[in-house]
Design an enzyme around this catalytic site. Structure first.
Site, short mmCIF file in Angstrom:
data_model
loop_
_atom_site.label_atom_id
_atom_site.label_comp_id
_atom_site.label_asym_id
_atom_site.label_seq_id
_atom_site.Cartn_x
_atom_site.Cartn_y
_atom_site.Cartn_z
N HIS A 1 0.87 -1.18 0.03
CA HIS A 1 0.02 -0.13 -0.12
C HIS A 1 0.80 1.02 0.13
CE1 HIS A 1 -3.77 2.33 0.64
NE2 HIS A 1 -2.74 3.20 1.33
N CYS A 2 0.68 1.98 -1.06
CA CYS A 2 1.48 3.25 -0.86
C CYS A 2 0.83 4.50 -0.62
CB CYS A 2 2.03 3.54 -2.71
SG CYS A 2 2.97 4.77 -2.86
N LEU A 3 1.38 5.17 0.28
CA LEU A 3 0.79 6.26 1.06
C LEU A 3 0.81 7.46 0.05
CD1 LEU A 3 -0.01 8.04 3.32
CD2 LEU A 3 2.41 8.51 3.89
N ASN B 1 -3.35 4.48 -2.48
CA ASN B 1 -3.84 3.54 -3.12
C ASN B 1 -3.23 2.59 -2.94
OD1 ASN B 1 -5.58 1.85 -4.54
ND2 ASN B 1 -5.07 2.94 -6.51
#
Length: 276
Positions: free
Chosen positions: A125-127, A131
């Site tokens: 999960h990429c801050l 998303n």
């Protein structure tokens, strides 16, 4: 709902950083180095504008593309996996149940605690894109990091060339000198960070692994060594084949983030045993 992903502090921070880097590169350093309205200056600004535009487009694709929802109708096919010990192992890999979603998980699927759902071929999960990075947007994420690295390196090159021709008089214009140093350090740091991230994902793509699978593989290899066996990532089908599975069979389309017609349903993946 997807548009709401753009309305977040991390996305605003990324957009602000892109805008700041674009402004100082084009309107300060190119102007100071060779002049913005000279032929070399115009060409340099157009090149950087092109890279910045591709970064913005790739970012939008990453944010707005659902990483990979598991179809509500998905059920694992266990009938064809009865028989040998090898088939039992494959069945164990496929028949996984998510207690939080109360659904079955296809191979390489993981539950994201932030998104609160299972994601096909989840990497992380990429801050910064608000998303998950998964089956449907992994390519656009990789392209985004690639363009970001190129743009950062190009900006760093322009800043360094401008600095080398500058008359460093520390007795006057101290604030300008400090500004040059801060910008140079910032761009070198950004280039190093993005370059390291790009190198990491090139390694993962060549091995056909996700970040989660890499760390799972470390433990699996350790357990295999304890039992006197060797571990091999089951989805590694060769470097070039691995790259085409992620980026597509047409090399000319590798650099375009929305070129994803080669992706199937994300519910099954070729293995080394299939290709042997």
């Amino acid at each position: 709902m997807k548009i709401k992903r753009l309305l977040s502090v991390p996305i605003f921070s990324v957009l602000s950083l892109i805008g700041f880097v674009y402004y100082i590169t084009v309107f300060i350093f190119i102007e100071d180095w060779i002049g913005l309205f000279t032929s070399p200056g115009l060409i340099s600004s157009l090149i950087f504008t092109y890279l910045a535009s591709l970064c913005l487009f790739s970012l939008a694709v990453c944010v707005l593309t659902d990483a990979g929802p598991v179809p509500s109708s998905y059920l694992p096919d266990v009938e064809e996996n009865a028989g040998s010990d090898h088939d039992a192992k494959i069945s164990a890999l496929q028949v996984r149940h998510c207690e939080k979603c109360s659904t079955y998980k296809p191979p390489r699927t993981h539950h994201c605690r932030v998104c609160r759902k299972c994601v096909l071929r989840m990497d992380h999960h990429c801050l910064w894109i608000n998303n998950c990075v998964g089956y449907w947007n992994y390519k656009s994420f990789f392209v985004l990091v690639s363009y970001g690295t190129l743009a950062s390196l190009y900006s760093t090159f322009i800043i360094m060339r401008c600095a080398f021709q500058k008359n460093w008089n520390f007795e006057g214009m101290l604030s300008v000198n400090i500004f040059y140093v801060i910008c140079a350090v910032m761009m070198i740091s950004l280039s190093s960070t993005l370059g390291t991230l790009l190198g990491w994902h090139i390694y993962l793509i060549v091995r056909n692994m996700t970040t989660i699978e890499y760390y799972e593989g470390i433990r699996a290899a350790w357990l295999a060594r304890k039992s006197g066996q060797s571990y091999q990532h089951p989805f590694d089908v060769g470097a070039y084949k691995n790259m085409t599975l992620i980026l597509g069979p047409n090399i000319l389309k590798w650099a375009w983030p929305t070129s994803a017609s080669h992706l199937k349903d994300g519910l099954s993946f070729p293995t080394l045993r299939d290709s042997s």
